[in-house]
Design a protein around this motif. Structure first.
Motif, PDB file in Angstrom:
ATOM      1  N   GLY A  94       0.815  -1.208   0.000  1.00 26.55           N
ATOM      2  CA  GLY A  94       0.000   0.000   0.000  1.00 26.55           C
ATOM      3  C   GLY A  94       0.849   1.259   0.000  1.00 26.55           C
ATOM      4  N   PHE A  95       0.182   2.387   0.143  1.00 26.05           N
ATOM      5  CA  PHE A  95       0.894   3.663   0.206  1.00 26.05           C
ATOM      6  C   PHE A  95       1.596   3.791   1.552  1.00 26.05           C
ATOM      7  CE2 PHE A  95       0.903   8.056   1.763  1.00 26.05           C
ATOM      8  CZ  PHE A  95       1.762   8.625   0.828  1.00 26.05           C
ATOM      9  N   GLN A  96       2.826   4.281   1.534  1.00 27.52           N
ATOM     10  CA  GLN A  96       3.603   4.473   2.762  1.00 27.52           C
ATOM     11  C   GLN A  96       4.146   5.903   2.793  1.00 27.52           C
ATOM     12  OE1 GLN A  96       3.780   2.190   5.152  1.00 27.52           O
ATOM     13  NE2 GLN A  96       2.647   0.686   3.923  1.00 27.52           N
ATOM     14  N   PRO A  97       3.841   6.658   3.860  1.00 23.75           N
ATOM     15  CA  PRO A  97       4.313   8.052   3.921  1.00 23.75           C
ATOM     16  C   PRO A  97       5.825   8.183   3.998  1.00 23.75           C
ATOM     17  CG  PRO A  97       3.278   7.400   5.995  1.00 23.75           C
ATOM     18  CD  PRO A  97       2.998   6.309   5.018  1.00 23.75           C
ATOM     19  N   ASP A  98       6.496   7.171   4.556  1.00 20.27           N
ATOM     20  CA  ASP A  98       7.965   7.199   4.612  1.00 20.27           C
ATOM     21  C   ASP A  98       8.509   6.003   3.848  1.00 20.27           C
ATOM     22  OD1 ASP A  98      10.623   7.491   5.136  1.00 20.27           O
ATOM     23  OD2 ASP A  98      10.488   7.167   7.293  1.00 20.27           O
ATOM     24  N   PRO A  99       9.138   6.247   2.685  1.00 21.94           N
ATOM     25  CA  PRO A  99       9.622   5.128   1.876  1.00 21.94           C
ATOM     26  C   PRO A  99      10.924   4.514   2.386  1.00 21.94           C
ATOM     27  CG  PRO A  99      10.169   7.199   0.804  1.00 21.94           C
ATOM     28  CD  PRO A  99       9.361   7.555   2.022  1.00 21.94           C
ATOM     29  N   LYS A 100      11.607   5.206   3.300  1.00 22.88           N
ATOM     30  CA  LYS A 100      12.949   4.781   3.700  1.00 22.88           C
ATOM     31  C   LYS A 100      13.047   3.308   4.124  1.00 22.88           C
ATOM     32  CE  LYS A 100      15.786   6.846   6.566  1.00 22.88           C
ATOM     33  NZ  LYS A 100      16.381   7.807   7.536  1.00 22.88           N
ATOM     34  N   PRO A 101      12.178   2.824   5.000  1.00 20.72           N
ATOM     35  CA  PRO A 101      12.307   1.416   5.421  1.00 20.72           C
ATOM     36  C   PRO A 101      12.174   0.427   4.273  1.00 20.72           C
ATOM     37  CG  PRO A 101      10.827   2.618   6.884  1.00 20.72           C
ATOM     38  CD  PRO A 101      11.085   3.504   5.709  1.00 20.72           C
TER      39      PRO A 101
END
Length: 365
Positions: A248-255
């Motif tokens: 799904g959509f994730q506000p923080d892509p870093k992980p």
């Protein structure tokens, strides 16, 4: 000084331009006109004054566009900014034209050509509108050489009016290099972005099916983002069949960058892909299409592989090449990408190049 920034998306402005806005605030007040779709409170906390602006990004209705132009004229008369900076096609054209008519200094950002230049007669209409609107712009910013050349070829802007940046740059401190993950539970290919045709997901999904059929659990395809309605059933079926894992959509892509071994983006067109810059900065190899806005992030065979757009066979071939490398070679590809971002795409450099091109001192005079 008063800077007026006009854009079509508050969330995207926050994601990629807040460092520039911080720098502009050292020279004066920043006012932002944008649809409120996220992070407007963060801008207010920074000290920016924000104006909620109704704007339909996809509509080509002349009535609503005329209303938008009228809104920008009234806004400019009320605010009387010293410098206007616009982002995306409608602010570029309608706010740009209003600035030209009113004699207000303005700079325009072309973040990609998108679909507007792909088909006639729309391409001719947009060319004429751009040519009229940005004729008096102080500078026109581009994110890659090919887009800038297209504007020269279409006689929209001369080369002397253009400034070519390394996209929006990447915050190499936030997206600092992460340890390359273990491959014990498989090699993770990550697609991060909007799941839509123009991002090359048809080719990606077909390639994923073939690779999964051949390599089984040795590979995992992670999808992060939201899908266009037409892909809802497709994604759900692929997940049911065990071809992809949808996050799904994730506000923080870093992980998600950090857990991946390779980021894949078979896009059809980009201004400059922020996904590729962020992933490379974190130290992940890239597989993407050989198009403007993607190829700039990749040194072929060094930190990734390039394939032709709309080419499933070429995409599969690139994935096979990556899988045939040993773990140390894949790691070194990631290291090379991180170095490339530091040397060429660091956000601090891009912000300073932008400030230099705006030439604030000359506006103050």
């Amino acid at each position: 000084m008063k800077f007026l920034i006009i854009t079509n998306h508050s969330y995207m402005l926050w994601q990629f331009r807040r460092e520039l806005i911080t720098e502009l605030q050292k020279h004066g007040e920043v006012v932002i006109s944008m649809p409120f779709v996220g992070h407007e409170d963060d801008f207010k906390a920074m000290g920016c004054r924000c104006i909620n602006t109704e704007l339909d990004r996809r509509s080509i209705n002349p009535v609503t566009d005329l209303k938008l132009y009228s809104f920008y004229k009234k806004l400019l008369k009320k605010e009387l900014p010293d410098m206007v900076i616009t982002y995306s096609i409608k602010p570029n054209i309608y706010a740009g034209y209003a600035c030209r008519r009113m004699g207000i200094p303005y700079c325009v950002n072309v973040q990609g050509l998108g679909t507007a230049f792909q088909k006639e007669p729309i391409a001719t209409i947009v060319t004429l509108m751009y040519r009229t609107a940005i004729k008096k712009a102080k500078t026109v910013f581009f994110e890659n050489e090919a887009n800038a050349a297209e504007f020269v070829n279409r006689k929209i802007t001369p080369r002397s009016q253009q400034t070519i940046l390394h996209g929006a740059g990447v915050n190499t401190e936030y997206y600092s290099q992460e340890p390359y993950p273990s491959e014990d539970d498989g090699i993770h290919f990550l697609f991060l972005g909007r799941i839509m045709k123009e991002k090359g997901v048809d080719e990606l999904f077909e390639a994923a099916k073939r690779i999964k059929a051949k390599y089984g659990d040795r590979v995992v395809f992670d999808l992060v983002g939201f899908f266009e309605d037409e892909y809802k059933d497709v994604v759900e079926q692929l997940e049911k069949d065990g071809v992809v894992v949808f996050h799904g959509f994730q506000p923080d892509p870093k992980p998600y960058y950090a857990m991946s071994h390779c980021v894949v983006l078979p896009s059809y067109h980009e201004g400059m892909s922020n996904v590729l810059l962020e992933a490379a900065s974190i130290g992940r190899p890239l597989i993407t299409t050989d198009i403007p806005g993607c190829r700039e992030a990749v040194d072929e065979g060094v930190n990734g592989f390039l394939c032709k757009k709309m080419d499933t066979e070429g995409l599969v071939e690139c994935m096979e090449k990556f899988l045939q490398l040993d773990e140390n070679q894949r790691k070194e590809m990631g290291n090379a990408g991180s170095r490339k971002m530091l040397e060429e795409f660091d956000k601090k450099k891009v912000v300073q190049e932008t400030i230099q091109a705006i030439n604030i001192e000359s506006v103050q005079v």
